[in-house]
Design a protein around this motif. Structure first.
Motif, PDB file in Angstrom:
ATOM      1  N   HIS A 195      47.537  37.117  58.356  1.00 44.06           N
ATOM      2  CA  HIS A 195      46.177  36.678  58.681  1.00 44.06           C
ATOM      3  C   HIS A 195      45.674  35.663  57.653  1.00 44.06           C
ATOM      4  O   HIS A 195      45.096  34.639  58.020  1.00 44.06           O
ATOM      5  N   VAL A 196      45.893  35.943  56.378  1.00 41.66           N
ATOM      6  CA  VAL A 196      45.437  35.033  55.329  1.00 41.66           C
ATOM      7  C   VAL A 196      46.181  33.700  55.433  1.00 41.66           C
ATOM      8  O   VAL A 196      45.567  32.635  55.351  1.00 41.66           O
ATOM      9  N   ILE A 197      47.476  33.751  55.640  1.00 46.02           N
ATOM     10  CA  ILE A 197      48.268  32.519  55.779  1.00 46.02           C
ATOM     11  C   ILE A 197      47.772  31.695  56.966  1.00 46.02           C
ATOM     12  O   ILE A 197      47.656  30.473  56.877  1.00 46.02           O
ATOM     13  N   ALA A 198      47.441  32.364  58.059  1.00 49.18           N
ATOM     14  CA  ALA A 198      46.985  31.661  59.269  1.00 49.18           C
ATOM     15  C   ALA A 198      45.568  31.104  59.138  1.00 49.18           C
ATOM     16  O   ALA A 198      45.172  30.236  59.911  1.00 49.18           O
ATOM     17  N   SER A 199      44.818  31.562  58.156  1.00 55.42           N
ATOM     18  CA  SER A 199      43.421  31.139  57.979  1.00 55.42           C
ATOM     19  C   SER A 199      43.365  29.854  57.164  1.00 55.42           C
ATOM     20  O   SER A 199      42.736  29.785  56.104  1.00 55.42           O
ATOM     21  N   GLU A 200      43.996  28.804  57.666  1.00 54.98           N
ATOM     22  CA  GLU A 200      44.164  27.559  56.920  1.00 54.98           C
ATOM     23  C   GLU A 200      42.860  26.912  56.487  1.00 54.98           C
ATOM     24  O   GLU A 200      42.815  26.233  55.464  1.00 54.98           O
ATOM     25  N   ASP A 201      41.791  27.095  57.250  1.00 58.76           N
ATOM     26  CA  ASP A 201      40.523  26.440  56.936  1.00 58.76           C
ATOM     27  C   ASP A 201      39.604  27.264  56.031  1.00 58.76           C
ATOM     28  O   ASP A 201      38.528  26.790  55.652  1.00 58.76           O
ATOM     29  N   HIS A 202      39.986  28.479  55.710  1.00 57.01           N
ATOM     30  CA  HIS A 202      39.111  29.320  54.889  1.00 57.01           C
ATOM     31  C   HIS A 202      39.113  28.806  53.454  1.00 57.01           C
ATOM     32  O   HIS A 202      40.174  28.614  52.858  1.00 57.01           O
ATOM     33  N   PRO A 203      37.922  28.595  52.872  1.00 60.55           N
ATOM     34  CA  PRO A 203      37.851  28.024  51.518  1.00 60.55           C
ATOM     35  C   PRO A 203      38.461  28.912  50.433  1.00 60.55           C
ATOM     36  O   PRO A 203      38.834  28.415  49.367  1.00 60.55           O
ATOM     37  N   GLU A 204      38.569  30.192  50.675  1.00 58.19           N
ATOM     38  CA  GLU A 204      39.111  31.117  49.672  1.00 58.19           C
ATOM     39  C   GLU A 204      40.604  31.405  49.881  1.00 58.19           C
ATOM     40  O   GLU A 204      41.187  32.195  49.149  1.00 58.19           O
ATOM     41  N   ARG A 205      41.188  30.786  50.892  1.00 59.89           N
ATOM     42  CA  ARG A 205      42.574  31.100  51.265  1.00 59.89           C
ATOM     43  C   ARG A 205      43.539  30.977  50.084  1.00 59.89           C
ATOM     44  O   ARG A 205      44.329  31.873  49.815  1.00 59.89           O
TER      45      ARG A 205
ATOM     46  N   THR B 182      33.459  43.910  39.207  1.00 56.31           N
ATOM     47  CA  THR B 182      34.023  44.239  40.526  1.00 56.31           C
ATOM     48  C   THR B 182      35.456  43.741  40.637  1.00 56.31           C
ATOM     49  O   THR B 182      36.291  44.384  41.273  1.00 56.31           O
ATOM     50  N   MET B 183      35.754  42.601  40.009  1.00 52.46           N
ATOM     51  CA  MET B 183      37.131  42.104  40.028  1.00 52.46           C
ATOM     52  C   MET B 183      38.054  43.118  39.367  1.00 52.46           C
ATOM     53  O   MET B 183      39.140  43.404  39.844  1.00 52.46           O
ATOM     54  N   ALA B 184      37.596  43.682  38.268  1.00 54.84           N
ATOM     55  CA  ALA B 184      38.412  44.655  37.546  1.00 54.84           C
ATOM     56  C   ALA B 184      38.394  46.029  38.217  1.00 54.84           C
ATOM     57  O   ALA B 184      39.392  46.749  38.180  1.00 54.84           O
ATOM     58  N   GLY B 185      37.285  46.387  38.854  1.00 55.99           N
ATOM     59  CA  GLY B 185      37.116  47.757  39.326  1.00 55.99           C
ATOM     60  C   GLY B 185      37.500  48.043  40.757  1.00 55.99           C
ATOM     61  O   GLY B 185      37.844  49.178  41.086  1.00 55.99           O
TER      62      GLY B 185
ATOM     63  N   THR C 198      35.872  39.955  53.566  1.00 56.83           N
ATOM     64  CA  THR C 198      34.716  40.696  53.051  1.00 56.83           C
ATOM     65  C   THR C 198      35.112  41.476  51.806  1.00 56.83           C
ATOM     66  O   THR C 198      34.356  41.539  50.825  1.00 56.83           O
ATOM     67  N   LEU C 199      36.305  42.060  51.824  1.00 54.80           N
ATOM     68  CA  LEU C 199      36.795  42.801  50.664  1.00 54.80           C
ATOM     69  C   LEU C 199      37.056  41.870  49.478  1.00 54.80           C
ATOM     70  O   LEU C 199      36.736  42.203  48.334  1.00 54.80           O
ATOM     71  N   TRP C 200      37.595  40.691  49.734  1.00 53.96           N
ATOM     72  CA  TRP C 200      37.834  39.707  48.690  1.00 53.96           C
ATOM     73  C   TRP C 200      36.513  39.233  48.083  1.00 53.96           C
ATOM     74  O   TRP C 200      36.389  39.088  46.864  1.00 53.96           O
ATOM     75  N   GLU C 201      35.529  39.011  48.931  1.00 57.59           N
ATOM     76  CA  GLU C 201      34.213  38.595  48.436  1.00 57.59           C
ATOM     77  C   GLU C 201      33.618  39.682  47.542  1.00 57.59           C
ATOM     78  O   GLU C 201      33.037  39.397  46.493  1.00 57.59           O
ATOM     79  N   ALA C 202      33.770  40.936  47.944  1.00 61.17           N
ATOM     80  CA  ALA C 202      33.269  42.048  47.133  1.00 61.17           C
ATOM     81  C   ALA C 202      33.995  42.108  45.787  1.00 61.17           C
ATOM     82  O   ALA C 202      33.367  42.279  44.737  1.00 61.17           O
ATOM     83  N   LYS C 203      35.294  41.944  45.823  1.00 61.34           N
ATOM     84  CA  LYS C 203      36.078  41.983  44.582  1.00 61.34           C
ATOM     85  C   LYS C 203      35.640  40.865  43.646  1.00 61.34           C
ATOM     86  O   LYS C 203      35.617  41.040  42.432  1.00 61.34           O
ATOM     87  N   ASN C 204      35.242  39.733  44.189  1.00 58.89           N
ATOM     88  CA  ASN C 204      34.843  38.571  43.394  1.00 58.89           C
ATOM     89  C   ASN C 204      33.358  38.526  43.039  1.00 58.89           C
ATOM     90  O   ASN C 204      32.906  37.528  42.480  1.00 58.89           O
ATOM     91  N   ALA C 205      32.608  39.557  43.323  1.00 62.75           N
ATOM     92  CA  ALA C 205      31.168  39.541  43.061  1.00 62.75           C
ATOM     93  C   ALA C 205      30.856  39.375  41.574  1.00 62.75           C
ATOM     94  O   ALA C 205      29.881  38.723  41.219  1.00 62.75           O
TER      95      ALA C 205
END
Length: 154
Positions: free
Chosen positions: A110-120, A90-93, A79-86
């Protein structure tokens, strides 16, 4: 005025405009509870949607990201990554240290284990480059979060 107790139990059915979200987040800044992660995730998602269509970075967006990161849940990195990428703004701020809500090791695992996440892949690259550049430790991340909280409380 926002009824925070009611909002905590029925946020999905409560329409909130930008001013309402700001009010709710200011209340949550002073009265942040263990069970508020779902509400904070909802508020940050609404801010993210709003920022995809506009310019700049509102204080409300930054506060929502901070409060969600403070919950310390590794799964909130998405959710935080999605916000940063809005948007470009937002990416800069939105500060990169907020992308480690469960600390460096916990969030990275957690990110490493999330193999199927499209943003991984993109998130792993960003986290790696950010940590390489900033050379952060968990203690420094906590200190940054405390400074950011003190800014919003000020």
């Amino acid at each position: 005025m926002i009824d925070l107790d009611r909002l905590r139990t029925d946020f999905a059915n409560t329409p909130l405009d930008e001013a309402d979200r700001d009010d709710a987040l200011r209340l949550l800044l002073r009265d942040h509870r263990e069970g508020d992660a779902d509400l904070l995730r909802h508020l940050l998602a609404a801010e993210t949607a709003s920022h995809r269509e506009g310019w700049g970075l509102s204080e409300t967006m930054g506060l929502a990201a901070l409060l969600l990161a403070e919950c310390g849940r590794e799964e909130d990195v998405w959710t935080l990554w999605e916000a940063k990428n809005a948007s470009f703004d937002t990416m800069a701020g939105i500060d990169g240290f907020l992308l480690f809500p469960a600390g460096i090791a916990g969030t990275t695992a957690h990110v490493i284990a999330s193999e199927d996440h499209p943003e991984r892949g993109d998130l792993m690259t960003y986290m790696s480059e950010y940590l390489e550049y900033e050379k952060l430790t968990d203690e420094e991340i906590r200190a940054h979060i405390a400074q950011l909280r003190s800014y919003y409380e000020g």
